[in-house]
Motif scaffolding. Structure first.
Motif, PDB file in Angstrom:
ATOM      1  N   ALA A  10      32.897  33.984  40.949  1.00 16.93           N
ATOM      2  CA  ALA A  10      32.903  35.097  40.041  1.00 16.93           C
ATOM      3  C   ALA A  10      32.261  36.464  40.717  1.00 16.93           C
ATOM      4  CB  ALA A  10      32.250  34.732  38.669  1.00 16.93           C
ATOM      5  N   ILE A  11      33.087  36.959  41.391  1.00 18.29           N
ATOM      6  CA  ILE A  11      32.755  38.668  41.955  1.00 18.29           C
ATOM      7  C   ILE A  11      33.574  39.628  41.675  1.00 18.29           C
ATOM      8  CG2 ILE A  11      32.109  39.547  44.205  1.00 18.29           C
ATOM      9  CD1 ILE A  11      31.559  36.807  45.440  1.00 18.29           C
ATOM     10  N   SER A  12      33.085  40.407  40.896  1.00 18.90           N
ATOM     11  CA  SER A  12      33.895  41.505  40.460  1.00 18.90           C
ATOM     12  C   SER A  12      34.088  42.679  41.308  1.00 18.90           C
ATOM     13  CB  SER A  12      33.385  42.438  39.305  1.00 18.90           C
ATOM     14  OG  SER A  12      34.202  43.247  38.541  1.00 18.90           O
ATOM     15  N   PRO A  13      35.123  43.170  41.737  1.00 16.04           N
ATOM     16  CA  PRO A  13      36.495  43.016  41.161  1.00 16.04           C
ATOM     17  C   PRO A  13      37.061  41.666  41.646  1.00 16.04           C
ATOM     18  CG  PRO A  13      36.850  44.692  42.771  1.00 16.04           C
ATOM     19  CD  PRO A  13      35.324  44.230  42.845  1.00 16.04           C
ATOM     20  N   VAL A  14      37.798  40.998  40.808  1.00 10.65           N
ATOM     21  CA  VAL A  14      38.733  39.723  41.037  1.00 10.65           C
ATOM     22  C   VAL A  14      40.118  40.006  41.214  1.00 10.65           C
ATOM     23  CG1 VAL A  14      39.401  37.371  40.352  1.00 10.65           C
ATOM     24  CG2 VAL A  14      37.117  38.327  39.717  1.00 10.65           C
ATOM     25  N   THR A  15      40.459  39.536  42.471  1.00 11.13           N
ATOM     26  CA  THR A  15      41.994  39.553  42.911  1.00 11.13           C
ATOM     27  C   THR A  15      42.535  38.265  42.705  1.00 11.13           C
ATOM     28  OG1 THR A  15      41.698  41.285  44.416  1.00 11.13           O
ATOM     29  CG2 THR A  15      43.718  40.123  44.335  1.00 11.13           C
ATOM     30  N   ILE A  16      43.864  38.144  41.764  1.00 11.56           N
ATOM     31  CA  ILE A  16      44.438  37.013  41.441  1.00 11.56           C
ATOM     32  C   ILE A  16      45.315  36.550  42.658  1.00 11.56           C
ATOM     33  CG2 ILE A  16      45.780  35.820  39.719  1.00 11.56           C
ATOM     34  CD1 ILE A  16      43.204  36.534  38.788  1.00 11.56           C
ATOM     35  N   HIS A  24      52.350  34.347  35.548  1.00 13.48           N
ATOM     36  CA  HIS A  24      52.411  34.299  34.295  1.00 13.48           C
ATOM     37  C   HIS A  24      51.719  35.404  33.548  1.00 13.48           C
ATOM     38  CE1 HIS A  24      50.738  32.740  30.260  1.00 13.48           C
ATOM     39  NE2 HIS A  24      51.870  31.716  30.394  1.00 13.48           N
ATOM     40  N   MET A  25      50.617  36.047  34.092  1.00 15.70           N
ATOM     41  CA  MET A  25      49.761  37.067  33.819  1.00 15.70           C
ATOM     42  C   MET A  25      50.467  38.351  33.429  1.00 15.70           C
ATOM     43  SD  MET A  25      46.265  37.057  35.920  1.00 15.70           S
ATOM     44  CE  MET A  25      44.774  35.927  35.399  1.00 15.70           C
ATOM     45  N   PHE A  26      51.333  38.604  34.618  1.00 15.98           N
ATOM     46  CA  PHE A  26      51.766  40.179  34.872  1.00 15.98           C
ATOM     47  C   PHE A  26      53.500  40.193  34.342  1.00 15.98           C
ATOM     48  CE2 PHE A  26      48.076  40.236  37.533  1.00 15.98           C
ATOM     49  CZ  PHE A  26      47.414  41.089  36.811  1.00 15.98           C
ATOM     50  N   GLN A  27      54.134  39.074  34.423  1.00 15.97           N
ATOM     51  CA  GLN A  27      55.626  39.020  34.067  1.00 15.97           C
ATOM     52  C   GLN A  27      55.730  38.200  32.825  1.00 15.97           C
ATOM     53  OE1 GLN A  27      58.032  37.812  37.356  1.00 15.97           O
ATOM     54  NE2 GLN A  27      56.706  38.424  38.746  1.00 15.97           N
ATOM     55  N   VAL A  28      55.090  37.071  32.621  1.00 18.21           N
ATOM     56  CA  VAL A  28      55.386  36.428  31.339  1.00 18.21           C
ATOM     57  C   VAL A  28      54.565  37.278  30.110  1.00 18.21           C
ATOM     58  CG1 VAL A  28      55.178  34.227  30.084  1.00 18.21           C
ATOM     59  CG2 VAL A  28      55.789  34.146  32.569  1.00 18.21           C
ATOM     60  N   MET A  29      53.239  37.142  30.393  1.00 16.61           N
ATOM     61  CA  MET A  29      52.350  38.039  29.147  1.00 16.61           C
ATOM     62  C   MET A  29      52.450  39.478  29.408  1.00 16.61           C
ATOM     63  SD  MET A  29      51.350  35.247  27.895  1.00 16.61           S
ATOM     64  CE  MET A  29      50.319  36.004  26.596  1.00 16.61           C
ATOM     65  N   LEU A  48      34.810  37.131  30.125  1.00 15.09           N
ATOM     66  CA  LEU A  48      35.410  38.153  29.816  1.00 15.09           C
ATOM     67  C   LEU A  48      35.992  39.085  30.832  1.00 15.09           C
ATOM     68  CD1 LEU A  48      37.263  39.542  27.175  1.00 15.09           C
ATOM     69  CD2 LEU A  48      35.144  41.003  26.895  1.00 15.09           C
ATOM     70  N   ALA A  49      37.367  39.276  31.174  1.00 16.17           N
ATOM     71  CA  ALA A  49      37.641  40.172  32.238  1.00 16.17           C
ATOM     72  C   ALA A  49      38.794  41.239  31.877  1.00 16.17           C
ATOM     73  CB  ALA A  49      38.335  39.278  33.472  1.00 16.17           C
ATOM     74  N   ARG A  50      38.944  42.314  32.266  1.00 21.44           N
ATOM     75  CA  ARG A  50      39.715  43.675  32.128  1.00 21.44           C
ATOM     76  C   ARG A  50      40.446  43.901  33.062  1.00 21.44           C
ATOM     77  NH1 ARG A  50      35.891  47.066  30.973  1.00 21.44           N
ATOM     78  NH2 ARG A  50      36.065  46.458  28.844  1.00 21.44           N
ATOM     79  N   VAL A  51      41.842  44.071  32.929  1.00 26.60           N
ATOM     80  CA  VAL A  51      42.946  44.559  33.943  1.00 26.60           C
ATOM     81  C   VAL A  51      42.381  45.850  34.438  1.00 26.60           C
ATOM     82  CG1 VAL A  51      45.169  44.736  34.607  1.00 26.60           C
ATOM     83  CG2 VAL A  51      44.800  43.034  32.954  1.00 26.60           C
ATOM     84  N   LEU A  52      42.168  45.955  35.817  1.00 26.51           N
ATOM     85  CA  LEU A  52      41.836  47.112  36.650  1.00 26.51           C
ATOM     86  C   LEU A  52      43.268  47.708  37.196  1.00 26.51           C
ATOM     87  CD1 LEU A  52      38.453  46.544  38.598  1.00 26.51           C
ATOM     88  CD2 LEU A  52      38.871  47.927  36.544  1.00 26.51           C
ATOM     89  N   ASP A  53      43.759  47.085  37.870  1.00 22.60           N
ATOM     90  CA  ASP A  53      45.009  47.251  38.769  1.00 22.60           C
ATOM     91  C   ASP A  53      46.025  46.128  38.429  1.00 22.60           C
ATOM     92  OD1 ASP A  53      46.654  48.004  40.805  1.00 22.60           O
ATOM     93  OD2 ASP A  53      45.334  49.057  41.988  1.00 22.60           O
ATOM     94  N   VAL A  54      47.003  46.634  38.133  1.00 22.19           N
ATOM     95  CA  VAL A  54      48.375  45.732  37.912  1.00 22.19           C
ATOM     96  C   VAL A  54      48.951  45.507  39.209  1.00 22.19           C
ATOM     97  CG1 VAL A  54      50.693  45.314  36.809  1.00 22.19           C
ATOM     98  CG2 VAL A  54      49.047  46.341  35.304  1.00 22.19           C
ATOM     99  N   GLU A  55      49.259  46.451  39.816  1.00 20.29           N
ATOM    100  CA  GLU A  55      50.074  46.164  41.268  1.00 20.29           C
ATOM    101  C   GLU A  55      49.231  45.293  42.138  1.00 20.29           C
ATOM    102  OE1 GLU A  55      52.064  49.031  44.861  1.00 20.29           O
ATOM    103  OE2 GLU A  55      51.210  49.835  42.859  1.00 20.29           O
ATOM    104  N   ASN A  56      48.016  45.536  42.290  1.00 17.75           N
ATOM    105  CA  ASN A  56      47.002  44.831  43.080  1.00 17.75           C
ATOM    106  C   ASN A  56      46.454  43.484  42.316  1.00 17.75           C
ATOM    107  OD1 ASN A  56      47.169  46.551  45.295  1.00 17.75           O
ATOM    108  ND2 ASN A  56      46.108  47.895  44.401  1.00 17.75           N
ATOM    109  N   ARG A  57      46.863  43.305  41.159  1.00 13.78           N
ATOM    110  CA  ARG A  57      46.387  41.873  40.331  1.00 13.78           C
ATOM    111  C   ARG A  57      44.907  42.132  40.270  1.00 13.78           C
ATOM    112  NH1 ARG A  57      49.145  40.875  44.587  1.00 13.78           N
ATOM    113  NH2 ARG A  57      47.666  39.372  45.561  1.00 13.78           N
ATOM    114  N   GLN A  58      44.307  42.965  40.203  1.00 13.46           N
ATOM    115  CA  GLN A  58      42.807  43.161  40.056  1.00 13.46           C
ATOM    116  C   GLN A  58      42.069  42.945  38.804  1.00 13.46           C
ATOM    117  OE1 GLN A  58      41.370  46.139  42.783  1.00 13.46           O
ATOM    118  NE2 GLN A  58      41.227  44.595  44.200  1.00 13.46           N
TER     119      GLN A  58
END
Length: 255
Positions: A10-16, A24-29, A48-58
């Motif tokens: 668990a090291i922030s920021p996290v890249t999926i 599932h995160m960015f196309q389904v949800m 708890l995690a917050r989306v930082l960057d959709v394009e880079n999945r962070q």
């Protein structure tokens, strides 16, 4: 809130990195920036995690969540190879009910015969099922899956457990109901418990002898004869209720 398991620390920021999780995160949800989800890493802690960057999945990790839904003991479910897709059903349901590990072995009376290649594909399928069930039921961990090609390899693993319970049809017929309670009631927090279940035809006398030689206790699961895919659910439900009472109610240990 949607929950996902993420491999690594668990090291922030996290890249999926996982493609299916990312899809599932960015196309389904359709997550967008500043949306929040729960992420669970290898340490089993929810964050708890917050989306930082959709394009880079962070994601940015916001805070740890004090949510632990795991049983106070580690329960492994071991089934003799059942027919058809029953192992898929067992995997999904015992994951929801809190199993730590899911094992299967070639019992003497198993109709299903799976060689190494089939076992590998089966494991992959079961791991996906366990992951989905763990996310749905908001687990802190995903149960590990192990399918043994040889029963001898399965027997060699039994010494690691603090208690072994064999669900035995004859014990059920004889009205044996106390053995299960006796086998688990004295287990300490963190103890390792193994439940062994037979396939549709049950366990052979030779298998019973082998398990008893390893210190296993034979126990009936109530007065009714349960199906191969139902018995593990009964056992885990009973364990959940028992340990919920032990760890949430005042006891002589606390006084």
């Amino acid at each position: 809130m949607q929950q996902y398991f993420v491999k690594g620390s668990a090291i922030s920021p996290v890249t999926i990195e996982d493609k299916e999780t990312s899809k599932h995160m960015f196309q389904v949800m359709r997550l967008k920036e500043d949306d929040e989800v729960t992420l669970v890493f290898d340490d089993g802690i929810k964050r708890l995690a917050r989306v930082l960057d959709v394009e880079n999945r962070q994601f940015e990790l916001v805070q740890e969540l004090a949510e632990n839904v795991e049983l106070p003991i580690q329960v492994t479910i071991a089934s003799g190879f059942p027919k058809g897709d029953k192992l898929e059903f067992i995997t999904q349901k015992v994951t929801e009910l809190g199993a730590s590990q899911i094992w299967a072995f070639p019992a003497d009376w198993s109709v299903a015969k799976w060689d190494g290649k089939k076992l590998g594909k089966k494991v992959e399928k079961l791991e996906k099922i366990a992951l989905g069930a763990a996310e749905q039921s908001k687990r802190n961990l995903v149960p590990s899956i192990q399918l043994f090609e040889k029963k001898a390899d399965f027997l060699a693993q039994l010494d690691q457990f603090d208690s072994i319970v064999v669900a035995y049809e004859e014990s059920a017929k004889e009205g044996e109901s106390a053995a299960l309670l006796q086998a688990v009631s004295d287990l300490e927090k963190g103890a390792k418990l193994l439940f062994i279940f037979g396939p549709e035809g049950g366990l052979s006398p030779l298998e019973i002898e082998s398990f008893e030689a390893k210190g296993a206790v034979l126990a009936g699961l109530g007065p009714r004869i349960l199906r191969a895919e139902t018995a593990p659910l009964y056992a885990l439900s009973a364990i959940s209720v028992l340990f919920c009472l032990l760890y949430t109610s005042p006891s002589p240990r606390d006084s």
